[in-house]
Design a protein around this motif. Structure first.
Motif, PDB file in Angstrom:
ATOM      1  N   UNK A  95      60.288   8.454  -6.271  1.00 17.92           N
ATOM      2  CA  UNK A  95      59.829   7.180  -6.836  1.00 17.92           C
ATOM      3  C   UNK A  95      59.932   6.102  -5.758  1.00 17.92           C
ATOM      4  N   UNK A  96      58.849   5.400  -5.524  1.00 16.45           N
ATOM      5  CA  UNK A  96      58.829   4.317  -4.535  1.00 16.45           C
ATOM      6  C   UNK A  96      59.229   3.018  -5.249  1.00 16.45           C
ATOM      7  N   UNK A  97      60.433   2.556  -4.941  1.00 19.32           N
ATOM      8  CA  UNK A  97      60.986   1.364  -5.573  1.00 19.32           C
ATOM      9  C   UNK A  97      60.979   0.231  -4.546  1.00 19.32           C
ATOM     10  N   UNK A  98      60.333  -0.894  -4.823  1.00 22.02           N
ATOM     11  CA  UNK A  98      60.321  -2.000  -3.849  1.00 22.02           C
ATOM     12  C   UNK A  98      61.733  -2.408  -3.442  1.00 22.02           C
ATOM     13  N   UNK A  99      61.909  -2.736  -2.190  1.00 21.99           N
ATOM     14  CA  UNK A  99      63.230  -3.147  -1.703  1.00 21.99           C
ATOM     15  C   UNK A  99      63.737  -4.375  -2.454  1.00 21.99           C
ATOM     16  N   UNK A 100      62.816  -5.186  -2.961  1.00 27.54           N
ATOM     17  CA  UNK A 100      63.211  -6.369  -3.734  1.00 27.54           C
ATOM     18  C   UNK A 100      63.862  -6.008  -5.063  1.00 27.54           C
ATOM     19  N   UNK A 101      63.796  -4.727  -5.455  1.00 25.28           N
ATOM     20  CA  UNK A 101      64.422  -4.263  -6.692  1.00 25.28           C
ATOM     21  C   UNK A 101      65.857  -3.774  -6.475  1.00 25.28           C
ATOM     22  N   UNK A 102      66.354  -3.907  -5.252  1.00 22.25           N
ATOM     23  CA  UNK A 102      67.770  -3.636  -4.999  1.00 22.25           C
ATOM     24  C   UNK A 102      68.586  -4.772  -5.592  1.00 22.25           C
ATOM     25  N   UNK A 103      69.628  -4.435  -6.330  1.00 19.09           N
ATOM     26  CA  UNK A 103      70.522  -5.455  -6.879  1.00 19.09           C
ATOM     27  C   UNK A 103      71.661  -5.700  -5.893  1.00 19.09           C
ATOM     28  N   UNK A 104      71.741  -6.932  -5.411  1.00 18.27           N
ATOM     29  CA  UNK A 104      72.796  -7.281  -4.461  1.00 18.27           C
ATOM     30  C   UNK A 104      72.592  -6.605  -3.119  1.00 18.27           C
ATOM     31  N   UNK A 105      73.679  -6.022  -2.605  1.00 18.82           N
ATOM     32  CA  UNK A 105      73.660  -5.410  -1.284  1.00 18.82           C
ATOM     33  C   UNK A 105      73.771  -3.901  -1.379  1.00 18.82           C
ATOM     34  N   UNK A 106      73.227  -3.238  -0.384  1.00 22.26           N
ATOM     35  CA  UNK A 106      73.405  -1.791  -0.292  1.00 22.26           C
ATOM     36  C   UNK A 106      74.898  -1.457  -0.184  1.00 22.26           C
TER      37      UNK A 106
END
Length: 388
Positions: free
Chosen positions: A224-235
């Protein structure tokens, strides 16, 4: 027993409770049995709840919410518990998932999702558990790899989740995954996956021992290609974020269990006063009276404890051990109460169409999800013995 005053709640809370109670009695109670047969709640009910202002009550107006306090959402949970309605996953949507978006989502992601969640137009879920991983979240195997190419910056997500509440209805899912598989808990991140993303599919609607009206699904993520903007907070901070929100999740379990225990006792009191055996009411047997008296005392203690936990949380003072102690007490309380009440109902208590039978089956999972009773005891013991 005369119910004790609940100073936490003011006149505006009481008015809201009356509104929620009318909605539950009119729109949910008469239809809940049909939802149990269908193993799911229709999406229209979510939109009705949103129109009534029952979802994400605590969200500020800037994010599309009514700007009330968390007690309004807890009132919704209590009123659902009062009628034994375990199907509508409103509380998970409002009190568990929405806080992650508010605390860690980008402004654009918040505006895209939160107002629709308030309206009941988008339904939310959170996906942590996997087929081989329950309480040990650091051992999850779902992985996401960050990629930058001509289509933009995104994550490629692959893995499987199970036992996901609101799973089939969900329009957005907060997924716990490994962005650095070699780092254990430090490699966990949270991604928001939306309905329609290619490679995101749902498996069977799981058939459970209880809570049949709640759709509980398997979820699959295949590249699944999830936009990086859909990351919550920090990696790599996902595990910490999850731990920060667990106190509120466990408080929610306490609130629901307490309300359902109170309901089970009320149904049983009514039943034993009407049911007759050996030419007298079941209520006239000393065993019945002693059993009910003990349950009433336990429930009164549970109510005082539950309200104390809510007050602590509103003041920002509810810690992990306190929330764990509450979840342990109230989930075990509900199990005891429903089991004793089924016994007092006799054979009718084992019939699925009788509410107490469904309440008994529904209660069993409370000692397992959001952390098992054994995990709760360990958390309390570590705090008690100062073992960090």
């Amino acid at each position: 027993m005369t119910p004790a005053p609940r100073p936490l709640f003011g006149p505006e809370h009481d008015a809201f409770r009356a509104q929620v109670r009318r909605f539950c009695e009119k729109e949910i109670a008469p239809r809940h049995a049909a939802w149990e047969e269908a193993h799911g709640v229709p999406r229209e009910v979510w939109r009705q709840a949103g129109a009534q202002g029952l979802l994400c009550c605590w969200l500020p107006e800037s994010l599309g919410g009514p700007g009330a306090d968390l007690l309004f959402d807890l009132i919704v949970a209590e009123e659902l518990g009062r009628i034994g309605a375990t199907g509508p996953g409103f509380a998970l949507h409002s009190v568990i998932v929405a806080p992650y978006l508010v605390a860690h989502g980008t402004p654009a992601l918040q505006q895209a999702l939160l107002p629709a969640m308030v309206a009941g137009e988008k339904i939310a879920a959170i996906a942590m558990t996997e087929p081989g991983t329950g309480s040990d979240l650091a051992a999850i195997r779902t992985q996401a790899r960050r990629v930058s190419d001509a289509s933009g910056d995104h994550y490629v997500l692959s893995g499987q989740k199970t036992f996901i509440t609101n799973g089939h209805n969900a329009d957005l899912v907060v997924v716990a995954c490994k962005t650095d598989p070699d780092q254990g808990a430090r490699g966990v991140s949270l991604l928001v996956v939306e309905r329609g993303m290619a490679g995101f599919t749902r498996g069977r609607n799981l058939r459970k021992t209880g809570q049949h009206a709640q759709d509980t699904a398997e979820l699959f993520f295949d590249q699944v290609r999830v936009p990086a903007s859909h990351l919550l907070g920090e990696e790599g901070q996902g595990f910490r974020y999850l731990m920060q929100k667990l106190a509120q999740e466990r408080l929610l379990v306490s609130v629901g269990c307490q309300a359902r225990a109170e309901a089970a006792l009320a149904w049983t009191v009514d039943y034993v006063k009407e049911r007759r055996a050996f030419r007298q009411r079941v209520a006239d047997f000393q065993n019945t009276r002693f059993k009910l008296a003990a349950l009433a005392a336990d429930i009164a203690a549970g109510r005082a404890f539950c309200d104390q936990l809510m007050a602590q949380h509103l003041a920002g003072a509810l810690d992990a051990a306190g929330a764990a102690a509450g979840k342990l007490w109230h989930s075990e309380l509900l199990g005891r109460v429903t089991d004793e009440c089924v016994q007092l109902f006799g054979g009718y208590g084992y019939m699925h169409e009788v509410p107490i039978a469904r309440a008994w089956a529904d209660a069993r999972i409370e000692r397992i999800y959001a952390g098992t009773s054994e995990i709760m005891k360990e958390i309390v013991a570590r705090d008690l013995l100062d073992e960090r």
